[in-house]
Structures are given as C-alpha cells and as structure tokens.
Design a protein around this motif. Structure first.
Motif, PDB file in Angstrom:
ATOM      1  N   ALA A 140       0.779  -1.214   0.116  1.00 34.69           N
ATOM      2  CA  ALA A 140      -0.199   0.148   0.197  1.00 34.69           C
ATOM      3  C   ALA A 140       0.697   1.286   0.011  1.00 34.69           C
ATOM      4  N   ALA A 141       1.872   1.347   0.731  1.00 39.61           N
ATOM      5  CA  ALA A 141       2.920   2.378   0.792  1.00 39.61           C
ATOM      6  C   ALA A 141       3.379   2.819  -0.686  1.00 39.61           C
ATOM      7  N   TRP A 142       3.779   1.637  -1.502  1.00 33.58           N
ATOM      8  CA  TRP A 142       4.078   1.953  -2.732  1.00 33.58           C
ATOM      9  C   TRP A 142       3.031   2.205  -3.904  1.00 33.58           C
ATOM     10  N   ARG A 143       1.866   1.903  -3.426  1.00 31.03           N
ATOM     11  CA  ARG A 143       0.730   1.810  -4.708  1.00 31.03           C
ATOM     12  C   ARG A 143       0.599   3.323  -4.872  1.00 31.03           C
ATOM     13  N   GLY A 144       0.792   4.143  -4.090  1.00 30.60           N
ATOM     14  CA  GLY A 144       0.402   5.709  -4.104  1.00 30.60           C
ATOM     15  C   GLY A 144       1.798   6.330  -5.080  1.00 30.60           C
ATOM     16  N   LYS A 145       2.716   5.911  -5.079  1.00 27.81           N
ATOM     17  CA  LYS A 145       3.994   6.374  -5.540  1.00 27.81           C
ATOM     18  C   LYS A 145       4.689   5.217  -6.508  1.00 27.81           C
ATOM     19  N   PRO A 146       4.353   4.402  -7.526  1.00 25.55           N
ATOM     20  CA  PRO A 146       5.095   3.491  -8.035  1.00 25.55           C
ATOM     21  C   PRO A 146       6.012   4.058  -8.845  1.00 25.55           C
ATOM     22  N   ALA A 147       7.191   3.370  -8.865  1.00 25.42           N
ATOM     23  CA  ALA A 147       8.475   3.857  -9.517  1.00 25.42           C
ATOM     24  C   ALA A 147       8.337   3.319 -10.950  1.00 25.42           C
ATOM     25  N   SER A 148       8.936   4.012 -11.885  1.00 26.32           N
ATOM     26  CA  SER A 148       8.839   3.497 -13.275  1.00 26.32           C
ATOM     27  C   SER A 148       9.849   2.265 -13.591  1.00 26.32           C
ATOM     28  N   SER A 149       9.385   1.350 -14.533  1.00 28.71           N
ATOM     29  CA  SER A 149      10.381   0.342 -15.046  1.00 28.71           C
ATOM     30  C   SER A 149      11.810   0.509 -14.844  1.00 28.71           C
ATOM     31  N   ALA A 150      12.089   1.617 -15.425  1.00 29.92           N
ATOM     32  CA  ALA A 150      13.615   1.973 -15.754  1.00 29.92           C
ATOM     33  C   ALA A 150      14.266   2.265 -14.488  1.00 29.92           C
ATOM     34  N   GLU A 151      13.489   2.897 -13.426  1.00 34.22           N
ATOM     35  CA  GLU A 151      13.876   3.322 -12.214  1.00 34.22           C
ATOM     36  C   GLU A 151      14.411   1.956 -11.234  1.00 34.22           C
ATOM     37  N   ASN A 152      13.163   0.910 -11.533  1.00 36.82           N
ATOM     38  CA  ASN A 152      13.147  -0.405 -10.952  1.00 36.82           C
ATOM     39  C   ASN A 152      14.598  -1.011 -11.292  1.00 36.82           C
ATOM     40  N   ARG A 153      14.809  -0.772 -12.687  1.00 34.88           N
ATOM     41  CA  ARG A 153      15.928  -1.453 -13.113  1.00 34.88           C
ATOM     42  C   ARG A 153      17.167  -1.146 -12.565  1.00 34.88           C
ATOM     43  N   LYS A 154      17.076   0.124 -12.356  1.00 35.69           N
ATOM     44  CA  LYS A 154      18.305   0.985 -11.760  1.00 35.69           C
ATOM     45  C   LYS A 154      18.635   0.446 -10.492  1.00 35.69           C
TER      46      LYS A 154
END
Length: 164
Positions: A140-154
């Motif tokens: 729930a904490a991340w649902r409102g501020k999902p990171a982009s797929s590129a940020e997740n790869r980083k």
C-alpha cells in the motif's frame, strides 16, 4: 453477463484473505494463496516454480532472496510488482532484455501473499534469516507512488552490486 451476487462473493473472498493475513493465519496459507496467484499471473513467463525461461524471463527461485535482503532491498519487490521492470538485466549469468508488466489490479493483500510464496518458498534458502515478510501495508505504501520500470531496473543494479 455477471451475476448480481458475484461481486459480493469477490469482496467476501478478498475480505477473508485479508482477515487470514491480518490474523496471522500463518505463512503457509499466505504462501499457498501466493502460489496460486503466481501460477495465474507469473508462471506463463517465469514458469512454474519460478525456474525461468531462457531468453524470455529470468528465474525467480533462489535469486530474489539475496537482492531483497540487501540494504534498501525491501522495497524492490513492491516496486517491481506495482511499477514493472524493463530493459537489459543479467540474472543467473544470463542476459535478458524485455519488459515485465506491473500488476496494479492485484490487491495489496494478494501482493503480500504472492511475496510470501516468492520469498518464503522459492527463495527461503537465500533470504536473510531476519527478513520480515512483506505485508499488505508495504505494498500500500508503494501503490500511491509506483516507480517506473526503468527506475526499478536501476534499483536492481544497485542492489545486485551491494549484495556481491
């Protein structure tokens, strides 16, 4: 055409799952529900048991525990499941360059159950002994501020470098 009561049944099932997880019904039930969710949403690419498919999707079994146990790694799985992952990665010595779509349609309780299966079952041997299971509140904490797929790869690259 949808039956009138089917929405109520779906809500009742979600509430039942939530109650089981909140009441601490145990990792076994959460992992069982998580395995069903994995088979429904993830196994088509990552294969049953998370063994991966060469050239298509990396293995998840025995490769996530070390990553999520690294400093800052606790947020990795919520970010990827809610924001996806794309671009070139190396997993288990094999190169992949694709895209994993996010799963925003899954409820936080479902994502927590999925993480119980991924981490507590498929990665139990590589997960830090003091790693606390991810909860619905973590998702729930991340649902409102999902990171982009590129940020997740980083983030993945940083976690892998820190874990070596």
């Amino acid at each position: 055409m949808r039956k009138r009561g089917s929405k109520r049944c779906g809500i009742a099932a979600a509430l039942s799952l939530s109650a089981l997880l909140v009441a601490g019904a145990g990792g076994a039930q959460a992992a069982e529900e998580g395995e069903a969710l994995f088979n429904q949403h993830c196994a088509v690419c990552h294969q049953p048991g998370g063994v991966g498919a060469p050239g298509l999707a990396p293995a998840l079994a025995s490769l996530l525990g070390k990553r999520v146990s690294a400093p800052g790694g606790r947020e990795y799985l919520p970010r990827v499941l809610l924001g996806g992952l794309s671009g070139a990665i190396v997993a288990g010595g094999e190169k992949f360059n694709g895209m994993m779509l996010p799963f925003p349609q899954l409820h936080d309780e479902q994502l927590a159950a999925l993480s119980h299966y991924l981490l507590g079952t498929l990665n139990k041997d590589t997960l830090a002994a003091d790693f606390a299971p991810l909860t619905a509140a973590d998702f729930a904490a991340w649902r409102g501020k999902p990171a982009s797929s590129a940020e997740n790869r980083k983030l993945r690259t940083q976690l892998d470098a820190a874990g070596q």
